[in-house]
Design a protein around this motif. Structure first.
Motif, short mmCIF file in Angstrom:
data_model
loop_
_atom_site.label_atom_id
_atom_site.label_comp_id
_atom_site.label_asym_id
_atom_site.label_seq_id
_atom_site.Cartn_x
_atom_site.Cartn_y
_atom_site.Cartn_z
N GLN A 1 -33.06 5.90 52.06
CA GLN A 1 -31.97 5.87 50.81
C GLN A 1 -31.64 7.43 51.25
O GLN A 1 -32.26 8.49 50.80
N ARG A 2 -30.14 7.89 50.64
CA ARG A 2 -29.88 9.20 50.67
C ARG A 2 -29.48 9.12 49.17
O ARG A 2 -29.74 8.86 48.40
N ALA A 3 -30.91 11.25 48.90
CA ALA A 3 -30.87 11.14 47.09
C ALA A 3 -30.25 11.75 46.72
O ALA A 3 -30.08 12.97 47.04
N SER A 4 -30.48 12.16 45.23
CA SER A 4 -29.85 13.42 45.18
C SER A 4 -30.48 13.93 43.25
O SER A 4 -30.80 12.47 42.75
N VAL A 5 -31.07 14.94 42.85
CA VAL A 5 -32.56 15.11 41.94
C VAL A 5 -30.95 14.63 40.48
O VAL A 5 -31.09 14.52 39.19
N GLN A 6 -29.39 15.10 40.66
CA GLN A 6 -28.25 14.92 40.08
C GLN A 6 -28.11 13.44 39.74
O GLN A 6 -27.77 13.29 38.47
N LEU A 7 -27.71 14.01 41.43
CA LEU A 7 -26.68 12.46 41.08
C LEU A 7 -27.25 10.65 41.49
O LEU A 7 -26.66 10.09 40.96
N GLY A 8 -28.54 11.12 41.84
CA GLY A 8 -29.50 9.95 42.06
C GLY A 8 -29.19 9.75 43.39
O GLY A 8 -28.75 10.19 44.21
N PRO A 9 -29.33 8.01 43.72
CA PRO A 9 -29.39 6.80 45.04
C PRO A 9 -28.23 6.20 45.44
O PRO A 9 -27.26 5.85 44.89
N LEU A 10 -28.56 6.74 46.82
CA LEU A 10 -26.30 5.63 47.26
C LEU A 10 -27.74 4.56 47.72
O LEU A 10 -28.70 4.24 48.16
N GLY A 11 -26.67 3.71 48.03
CA GLY A 11 -27.43 1.91 49.19
C GLY A 11 -29.26 2.04 49.84
O GLY A 11 -28.44 2.55 50.39
N PRO A 12 -29.61 1.30 49.59
CA PRO A 12 -30.87 1.19 50.41
C PRO A 12 -30.39 0.91 51.47
O PRO A 12 -29.62 -0.12 51.60
N LEU A 13 -31.00 1.19 52.64
CA LEU A 13 -30.94 0.32 54.41
C LEU A 13 -32.24 0.34 54.75
O LEU A 13 -32.83 1.12 54.63
#
Length: 512
Positions: A263-275
Motif C-alpha cells: 500500500q502507498r501510505a502517508s502519515v498525514q493522509l493515510g493509505p491507498l487501496g491494498p494490492l
C-alpha cells in the motif's frame, strides 16, 4: 534474543588494576608507542585503531570482568554540514541505574569532551538508536529496562536540537502499551521527519501495528493501523512522511500461506487501496539470539521501496532453512515487483539482512547466510557474506560474495549485523565485526568498505582490532564524509593481536 556475544572464557582473564581515563579529542596522542613490528604491519598501531581514531569516553565505570557492560554498543549520526553525534550506554552495574553518554564533533572534526545524559536512564542491553534529519536535529531512542512500572521494557526517546542541545523531556515510544516492538535498535523504524515529527511502529503484544507520531510539541497520535501484528507489518517512509506500508496476511485461498500486501501510505493522509503482490509458503523467525520481524522495508525514493521477507522453503518444510525473498517494488504509474530469492538453497539467516536505497531508487541488500546441520549455533556451520543490487527500474543482480579478500581479514561470526549507511546520491559505507583467522572472537576486528552504484565496493580493510569490540555504527552525509563509532577495551596489542586482559571499555569514533 542473545544479548551477549560468545567471547570464549573471559572469566579466566586477569583484570587490569589501573584505571584508564577518557580523553575527549585524544585519539591516542601521549601513548607510549613501543616498537612492535607486528603492531605496525597492519597500520593499526599499538592500540589497534586506524590513525585519526578518537577515544571519546568510558563505557564501563571502572575496570571489571568481561561481563561488566562491555557489549553495550554505540550509535552515531552525521549531518550534511559535517557535524557528528555519538551516544553510548554507560554501564553502572545495574539496568535501573545505567545512563547514556555522548559527544559531538564540529564540522571541522573537533570533538567535544564527553558529557553524561541523565535524561536517558534504565537503558537495557538492547542499546540505543540515534536518528538525524537534514536540519541536524536528532532523536535518541532506547529500551527502558524497567523498574516495575506499567511501562516496563517500553521504548523511550529524547530530542536533540542543533545549536540548542538535548531536551529534558522524555518521550514514550511505546504507544501507551506495556509491550511494544522492542528488538535491536538497528531494526527500529524510528525516524525523525524533516518537519520535526517523530514516527515509529508500535503494537501491543500480538496486536495490530500502528504508526506512532509525536509532533514537535510532544503530542502523540497513532495512524495507519494495520490488520496484522507488528512482526508482520513494515512501514517505510521518506523524510516528508510519505511512503509505503507492507503487511503479511494469511492467505484466504491457501491454508498456512501468507500474502504480501502493498500500500502507498502517508502519515498525514493515510493509505491507498491494498494490492497483494506475492505469496509465501509460511513465515520463519530468526534464531533465538536475534529477535526481529520476518519482514523489513526501506525507501528513499518517491517511486520505489525495497522489502525483505524471511519465509519457509515450502509449505511442508521446517524453518531450519530459510527462503530470503528480496523485492524492489516500483510504482511510478503501475506496480512492478522485481523479486529474487537471495540466499542459497538449504541455507539459513542468523541475523536479518540490511537494506539501503538512494533517492533515485537504486537499491542495495547485504546479508549473512549459513549452511550446515547445526541451525542457530556457531560451530558446525559455514557462513557467507553476500550482496545484491537492483538499479532503478531494473531487476536484482545475481548475489555475489561481499568480501572477496575475507581470507586475509578474518572469519565470520554467527551473530553481529552488517551495518550500512547510504546518502541520497547512492554513496554508502558499510562495516561489520569479524573474528580473527583462527575463529577467535577475543581478537576480533572491525572491517569497513565504501560503496556506490557506479563502481561497486572498495577494498575491505581492517580499521580496528581491539578486545571485545562492539558491533559498529556508521554514518555518511551528502558530501560523502563518513563516521565510524564503536566500543571496545582500551589496551596495548601484543604481536599484532588484541590483548586478553580485561579493563575499562571506551567509545571510539573515526571520521573519514
Amino acid at each position: 534474543m542473545k544479548l551477549i556475544k560468545k567471547w570464549g572464557r573471559p572469566a579466566v582473564m586477569a583484570c587490569m588494576l589501573a584505571t584508564l581515563s577518557a580523553c575527549g579529542g585524544g585519539g591516542g596522542s601521549g601513548k607510549d608507542d613501543r616498537a612492535d613490528p607486528k603492531n605496525a604491519a597492519d597500520g593499526l598501531g599499538d592500540y589497534g585503531e586506524v590513525p585519526g581514531t578518537v577515544k571519546l569516553g568510558r563505557v564501563t565505570q571502572s575496570s571489571g570482568s568481561a561481563g561488566g557492560g562491555i557489549y553495550n554498543g554505540v550509535t552515531s549520526a552525521l549531518d550534511d554540514a559535517g557535524r557528528a553525534l555519538v551516544a553510548w550506554r554507560v554501564d553502572t552495574g545495574s539496568f535501573t541505574t545505567s545512563q547514556a553518554a555522548w559527544a559531538e564533533s564540529s564540522s571541522t572534526g573537533a570533538w567535544s569532551t564527553t558529557q553524561s545524559l541523565p535524561q536517558a536512564s534504565n537503558i537495557s542491553l538492547y542499546g540505543m538508536a540515534l536518528r538525524m534529519n537534514a536540519n541536524g536535529d536528532a532523536v535518541l531512542g532506547w529500551v527502558d529496562a524497567g523498574n516495575n512500572t506499567t511501562l516496563s521494557y517500553g521504548r523511550r526517546a529524547i530530542r536533540y536540537t542543533a545549536g540548542a542541545g538535548w531536551s529534558t523531556t522524555i518521550l514514550d515510544l511505546s504507544g501507551g502499551t506495556q509491550y511494544s516492538t522492542t528488538g535491536h535498535p538497528i531494526d527500529w523504524d524510528l525516524q525523525l521527519l524533516s518537519d520535526g515529527r517523530l514516527i515509529t511502529k508500535v503494537a501491543a503484544s500480538g496486536g495490530p501495528a500502528s504508526v506512532l507520531e509525536i509532533d514537535t510539541g510532544g503530542n502523540p497520535s497513532t495512524a495507519l493501523t494495520a490488520t496484522t501484528e507488528a512482526n508482520r507489518t513494515a512501514f517505510a517512509f521518506r523524510p516528508d512522511g510519505n511512503g509505503y506500508r507492507y503487511m503479511l496476511e494469511d492467505s484466504s485461498s491457501t491454508p498456512g500461506a501468507v500474502e504480501l500486501v502493498f500500500q502507498r501510505a502517508s502519515v498525514q493522509l493515510g493509505p491507498l487501496g491494498p494490492l497483494p503482490i506475492a505469496t509465501y509458503a509460511g513465515l520463519c523467525s530468526y534464531p533465538s539470539w536475534y529477535s526481529a520481524p520476518s519482514i523489513t522495508a526501506a525507501t528513499a525514493s518517491s517511486e520505489r521501496s525495497v522489502v525483505a521477507v524471511l519465509s519457509r522453503e515450502t509449505s511442508t518444510s521446517s524453518c531450519d532453512t530459510h527462503n530470503l525473498q528480496l523485492l524492489a517494488v516500483s510504482d511510478p504509474s503501475s506496480i512492478r515487483a522485481d523479486t529474487q530469492r537471495a540466499n542459497a538453497f538449504g541455507s539459513w539467516l542468523p541475523v536479518p539482512p540490511t537494506l539501503a536505497m538512494d533517492q533515485a531508487g537504486n537499491t542495495l541488500a547485504v546479508w549473512k547466510e549459513a549452511t550446515g546441520t547445526q541451525y542457530g549455533v556457531q560451530t558446525g556451520n559455514t557462513y557467507r557474506l553476500m550482496w545484491a543490487q537492483a538499479l532503478a527500474g531494473q531487476a536484482w543482480s545475481t548475489p555475489q560474495t561481499l568480501i572477496p579478500n575475507l581470507a586475509s581479514l578474518g572469519t565470520i561470526p554467527n551473530d553481529g549485523r552488517i551495518v550500512v549507511s547510504m546518502n541520497r546520491s547512492g554513496q554508502a559505507v558499510a562495516a561489520l565485526v569479524l573474528n580473527d583467522l583462527t575463529g577467535s572472537s577475543i581478537n576480533a576486528s572491525i572491517v569497513l568498505s565504501r560503496f556506490d552504484f557506479t563502481t561497486g565496493w572498495s577494498d575491505w580493510k581492517r580499521v580496528a582490532n581491539k578486545l571485545m569490540v562492539s558491533d559498529p555504527s556508521v554514518s555518511i552525509n551528502a558530501s560523502g564524509a563518513a563516521l565510524l563509532a564503536y566500543t571496545a577495551i582500551d589496551g596495548r596489542r601484543i604481536d599484532g593481536k588484541a590483548p586478553s586482559v580485561v579493563s575499562t571499555s571506551f567509545a571510539y569514533a573515526w571520521r573519514f
